[in-house]
Design a protein around this motif. Structure first.
Motif, PDB file in Angstrom:
ATOM      1  N   GLY A  21       0.773  -1.193   0.137  1.00 31.48           N
ATOM      2  CA  GLY A  21       0.035  -0.050   0.040  1.00 31.48           C
ATOM      3  C   GLY A  21       0.897   1.109  -0.039  1.00 31.48           C
ATOM      4  O   GLY A  21       0.553   2.113  -0.622  1.00 31.48           O
ATOM      5  N   THR A  22       2.038   1.102   0.675  1.00 29.80           N
ATOM      6  CA  THR A  22       2.732   2.388   0.812  1.00 29.80           C
ATOM      7  C   THR A  22       3.445   2.619  -0.536  1.00 29.80           C
ATOM      8  O   THR A  22       3.505   3.753  -1.056  1.00 29.80           O
ATOM      9  CB  THR A  22       3.917   2.193   1.888  1.00 29.80           C
ATOM     10  OG1 THR A  22       3.384   1.969   3.193  1.00 29.80           O
ATOM     11  CG2 THR A  22       4.912   3.124   1.650  1.00 29.80           C
ATOM     12  N   GLU A  84      -5.138  -5.006  -1.609  1.00 31.33           N
ATOM     13  CA  GLU A  84      -3.949  -4.215  -1.921  1.00 31.33           C
ATOM     14  C   GLU A  84      -4.276  -3.168  -2.768  1.00 31.33           C
ATOM     15  O   GLU A  84      -4.575  -3.654  -4.029  1.00 31.33           O
ATOM     16  CB  GLU A  84      -2.904  -5.005  -2.238  1.00 31.33           C
ATOM     17  CG  GLU A  84      -2.425  -6.153  -1.123  1.00 31.33           C
ATOM     18  CD  GLU A  84      -1.569  -7.253  -1.663  1.00 31.33           C
ATOM     19  OE1 GLU A  84      -1.297  -7.350  -2.947  1.00 31.33           O
ATOM     20  OE2 GLU A  84      -1.035  -8.177  -0.705  1.00 31.33           O
ATOM     21  N   LEU A  85      -4.478  -1.994  -2.713  1.00 28.76           N
ATOM     22  CA  LEU A  85      -4.974  -1.025  -3.577  1.00 28.76           C
ATOM     23  C   LEU A  85      -3.729  -0.627  -4.702  1.00 28.76           C
ATOM     24  O   LEU A  85      -2.479  -0.888  -4.323  1.00 28.76           O
ATOM     25  CB  LEU A  85      -5.043   0.395  -2.945  1.00 28.76           C
ATOM     26  CG  LEU A  85      -5.909   0.593  -2.022  1.00 28.76           C
ATOM     27  CD1 LEU A  85      -5.909   1.907  -1.242  1.00 28.76           C
ATOM     28  CD2 LEU A  85      -7.534   0.090  -2.437  1.00 28.76           C
ATOM     29  N   VAL A  93      -9.289   7.470  -4.591  1.00 27.92           N
ATOM     30  CA  VAL A  93      -9.601   7.802  -3.098  1.00 27.92           C
ATOM     31  C   VAL A  93      -9.225   9.199  -3.090  1.00 27.92           C
ATOM     32  O   VAL A  93      -9.707  10.120  -2.474  1.00 27.92           O
ATOM     33  CB  VAL A  93      -8.780   6.843  -2.179  1.00 27.92           C
ATOM     34  CG1 VAL A  93      -8.748   7.578  -0.721  1.00 27.92           C
ATOM     35  CG2 VAL A  93      -9.131   5.641  -2.244  1.00 27.92           C
ATOM     36  N   GLN A  94      -7.940   9.874  -3.689  1.00 33.71           N
ATOM     37  CA  GLN A  94      -7.608  11.318  -3.777  1.00 33.71           C
ATOM     38  C   GLN A  94      -8.517  12.043  -4.335  1.00 33.71           C
ATOM     39  O   GLN A  94      -8.659  13.413  -3.708  1.00 33.71           O
ATOM     40  CB  GLN A  94      -6.205  11.275  -4.406  1.00 33.71           C
ATOM     41  CG  GLN A  94      -4.881  10.768  -4.031  1.00 33.71           C
ATOM     42  CD  GLN A  94      -4.306  11.094  -2.714  1.00 33.71           C
ATOM     43  OE1 GLN A  94      -4.039  12.455  -2.867  1.00 33.71           O
ATOM     44  NE2 GLN A  94      -4.383  10.237  -1.501  1.00 33.71           N
ATOM     45  N   LYS A  95      -9.355  11.734  -5.292  1.00 31.57           N
ATOM     46  CA  LYS A  95     -10.351  12.554  -6.026  1.00 31.57           C
ATOM     47  C   LYS A  95     -11.630  12.487  -5.562  1.00 31.57           C
ATOM     48  O   LYS A  95     -12.603  13.159  -5.919  1.00 31.57           O
ATOM     49  CB  LYS A  95     -10.087  12.071  -7.454  1.00 31.57           C
ATOM     50  CG  LYS A  95      -8.741  12.452  -8.221  1.00 31.57           C
ATOM     51  CD  LYS A  95      -8.868  12.076  -9.621  1.00 31.57           C
ATOM     52  CE  LYS A  95      -7.409  12.160 -10.269  1.00 31.57           C
ATOM     53  NZ  LYS A  95      -7.449  11.774 -11.615  1.00 31.57           N
ATOM     54  N   ALA A  96     -11.876  11.647  -4.542  1.00 30.93           N
ATOM     55  CA  ALA A  96     -13.225  11.369  -4.038  1.00 30.93           C
ATOM     56  C   ALA A  96     -13.739  12.615  -3.376  1.00 30.93           C
ATOM     57  O   ALA A  96     -12.850  13.333  -2.622  1.00 30.93           O
ATOM     58  CB  ALA A  96     -13.390  10.234  -2.947  1.00 30.93           C
ATOM     59  N   ASP A  97     -15.141  12.844  -3.395  1.00 26.74           N
ATOM     60  CA  ASP A  97     -15.750  13.982  -2.421  1.00 26.74           C
ATOM     61  C   ASP A  97     -15.947  13.399  -1.093  1.00 26.74           C
ATOM     62  O   ASP A  97     -15.866  14.140  -0.258  1.00 26.74           O
ATOM     63  CB  ASP A  97     -16.914  14.451  -3.165  1.00 26.74           C
ATOM     64  CG  ASP A  97     -16.939  14.922  -4.576  1.00 26.74           C
ATOM     65  OD1 ASP A  97     -15.837  15.812  -4.830  1.00 26.74           O
ATOM     66  OD2 ASP A  97     -17.758  14.445  -5.545  1.00 26.74           O
ATOM     67  N   GLY A 104      -8.593   0.675  10.487  1.00 19.74           N
ATOM     68  CA  GLY A 104      -7.975  -0.537  11.076  1.00 19.74           C
ATOM     69  C   GLY A 104      -8.342  -1.959  10.334  1.00 19.74           C
ATOM     70  O   GLY A 104      -7.416  -2.727  10.620  1.00 19.74           O
ATOM     71  N   LEU A 105      -9.135  -1.630   9.334  1.00 19.09           N
ATOM     72  CA  LEU A 105      -9.598  -3.202   8.803  1.00 19.09           C
ATOM     73  C   LEU A 105      -8.525  -3.460   7.478  1.00 19.09           C
ATOM     74  O   LEU A 105      -8.289  -4.425   7.324  1.00 19.09           O
ATOM     75  CB  LEU A 105     -11.104  -3.165   8.258  1.00 19.09           C
ATOM     76  CG  LEU A 105     -11.478  -4.430   7.625  1.00 19.09           C
ATOM     77  CD1 LEU A 105     -11.460  -5.806   8.560  1.00 19.09           C
ATOM     78  CD2 LEU A 105     -13.005  -3.978   7.094  1.00 19.09           C
ATOM     79  N   GLN A 106      -8.405  -2.235   6.716  1.00 15.72           N
ATOM     80  CA  GLN A 106      -7.395  -2.305   5.473  1.00 15.72           C
ATOM     81  C   GLN A 106      -6.362  -1.242   5.564  1.00 15.72           C
ATOM     82  O   GLN A 106      -6.822  -0.215   5.451  1.00 15.72           O
ATOM     83  CB  GLN A 106      -8.367  -2.091   4.355  1.00 15.72           C
ATOM     84  CG  GLN A 106      -9.589  -3.270   4.179  1.00 15.72           C
ATOM     85  CD  GLN A 106     -10.821  -2.964   3.255  1.00 15.72           C
ATOM     86  OE1 GLN A 106     -11.302  -1.649   3.484  1.00 15.72           O
ATOM     87  NE2 GLN A 106     -10.746  -3.549   2.247  1.00 15.72           N
ATOM     88  N   PRO A 107      -5.175  -1.684   5.876  1.00 13.86           N
ATOM     89  CA  PRO A 107      -4.340  -0.681   6.091  1.00 13.86           C
ATOM     90  C   PRO A 107      -4.040   0.117   4.992  1.00 13.86           C
ATOM     91  O   PRO A 107      -3.627   1.461   4.958  1.00 13.86           O
ATOM     92  CB  PRO A 107      -2.986  -1.606   6.657  1.00 13.86           C
ATOM     93  CG  PRO A 107      -3.709  -3.135   7.238  1.00 13.86           C
ATOM     94  CD  PRO A 107      -4.990  -3.094   6.374  1.00 13.86           C
ATOM     95  N   THR A 108      -4.047  -0.529   3.603  1.00 10.83           N
ATOM     96  CA  THR A 108      -3.585   0.196   2.399  1.00 10.83           C
ATOM     97  C   THR A 108      -4.762   1.242   2.293  1.00 10.83           C
ATOM     98  O   THR A 108      -4.685   2.572   1.806  1.00 10.83           O
ATOM     99  CB  THR A 108      -3.667  -0.730   1.221  1.00 10.83           C
ATOM    100  OG1 THR A 108      -4.791  -1.372   1.088  1.00 10.83           O
ATOM    101  CG2 THR A 108      -2.500  -1.510   1.364  1.00 10.83           C
ATOM    102  N   VAL A 109      -6.133   1.132   2.713  1.00 12.21           N
ATOM    103  CA  VAL A 109      -7.332   2.091   2.562  1.00 12.21           C
ATOM    104  C   VAL A 109      -6.645   3.130   3.579  1.00 12.21           C
ATOM    105  O   VAL A 109      -7.024   4.357   3.159  1.00 12.21           O
ATOM    106  CB  VAL A 109      -8.495   1.352   2.758  1.00 12.21           C
ATOM    107  CG1 VAL A 109      -9.575   2.675   2.939  1.00 12.21           C
ATOM    108  CG2 VAL A 109      -8.813   0.404   1.809  1.00 12.21           C
TER     109      VAL A 109
END
Length: 356
Positions: A21-22, A84-85, A93-97, A104-109
């Motif tokens: 994710g990083t 895994e994004l 995600v960056q562009k979401a309104d 805590g469920l999905q570290p990459t999110v």
């Protein structure tokens, strides 16, 4: 209530997801450095909403309806913990309104959300704080010398606790209200519609809660065995005891002592059924059931649905109720009649595929 389980650290899968994710996040920041976020999708005029996995996507769709364009980050058939994004998804995600996720469920999110410039980040745990269902073996909790509750009668809240809060309809309703409030702030022009849709959903969830209360109140046994500990909130809310073969992390492996404890609990409490779930192999549950001469059935943790055109949160939860009633010996005639067929062993449930 739950029989004691070993406390778990980060699994290898989670650590791998965090590392990948990083990498994806770094790539996405390069791709989106010059981008911006508009208040609505430029092509449709709809609020751009990102949901981390199915329970969050369901809330977005039910509350936003025609006013939102929802992207579900978790693809069909993927167990949410495994997500895994890609760099493209992080860019989404960056562009979401607005973003709906469960911290805590999905570290990459979590990493992508932390870097997003969206003013409307909706963390489900803010509306319904997590509870620690990782009860330690060898403590008073495990041998019932203690019940894991505080002086107020509730389990102590733990920021690193059990994530499966959506399986308690009352907690899910609290999250729905927070989503409705945030949508109204993000899109004031349709605020009244968001409030109306939220009220309607909360009404349906309240009715579902009553169905569970009525359907389980006269069960002959209140103990059920599951393949992994996804149902702690449901058990707590309806006065049941969950005996889990695996911990909250489905990747964990039960020790011989744990298997012996499960077998004893099943025999002592008249358990007839070992439940497995839709995104995890049923082999372990089937082995335990065979050793004890018990049957198996599905208890769906609702991390996804296979066919959204046929099933949704409410239909699957009602099927869970019917399956629990059968396993716990609830009186005939109390099960809901509009439930979906039980999934066969080994069938995968799935979330809608993310938008390209």
């Amino acid at each position: 209530m739950m029989i004691g389980l070993p406390r778990l650290g980060l699994s290898r899968r989670t650590r791998r997801s965090m590392a990948l994710g990083t990498t994806a996040l770094a790539a996405s920041l390069v791709l989106t450095a010059c981008g911006g976020s508009s208040s609505a999708d430029s092509g449709t005029g709809k609020l751009k909403v990102v949901a981390s996995f199915y329970p969050m996507e369901y809330l977005a769709q039910q509350i936003g309806k025609e006013h939102v364009a929802v992207t579900d980050l978790t693809a069909a058939g993927v167990e949410p913990h495994d997500l895994e994004l890609t760099a493209k998804q992080v860019g989404t995600v960056q562009k979401a309104d607005a973003i709906i996720y469960l911290k805590g469920l999905q570290p990459t999110v979590d990493q992508a959300v932390a870097q997003s410039s969206s003013k409307h980040k909706i963390d489900a745990t803010a509306a319904s704080p997590l509870v620690d269902h990782h009860l330690d073996e060898g403590t008073g909790d495990a041998d019932h010398g203690g019940d894991g509750h505080g002086t107020d009668g509730h389990k102590h809240e733990d920021p690193a606790g059990d994530p499966h809060i959506w399986l308690d309809p009352t907690r899910y309703a609290a999250i729905a209200k927070s989503v409705g409030d945030e949508f109204a702030k993000a899109d004031p022009a349709h605020a009244e519609d968001y409030r109306k849709n939220t009220d309607e959903l909360v009404t349906r969830l309240t009715a579902l809660d009553q169905e569970f209360r009525d359907g389980l109140k006269d069960a002959k046994t209140r103990t059920f065995v599951t393949s992994h500990a996804a149902f702690g909130y449901l058990a707590d809310h309806y006065g049941l005891t969950q005996v889990a073969i695996n911990g909250v992390d489905p990747e964990s492996e039960p020790t011989p002592a744990r298997l012996a404890a499960v077998q004893k609990a099943a025999k002592d409490n008249g358990v007839s059924t070992v439940f497995f779930e839709t995104l995890v192999s049923p082999k372990l549950a089937e082995t335990v059931a065979k050793d004890l001469g018990l049957t198996t059935a599905v208890l769906d943790p609702l991390e996804g649905v296979k066919d959204p055109s046929k099933d949704d949160y409410l239909t699957v939860m009602k099927q869970n109720l019917a399956n629990l009633q059968a396993a716990l010996g609830a009186p005939a005639g109390t099960a809901p009649t509009d439930t979906a067929p039980t999934a066969p062993a080994g069938t995968d449930a799935a979330t809608p595929a993310p938008a390209n």
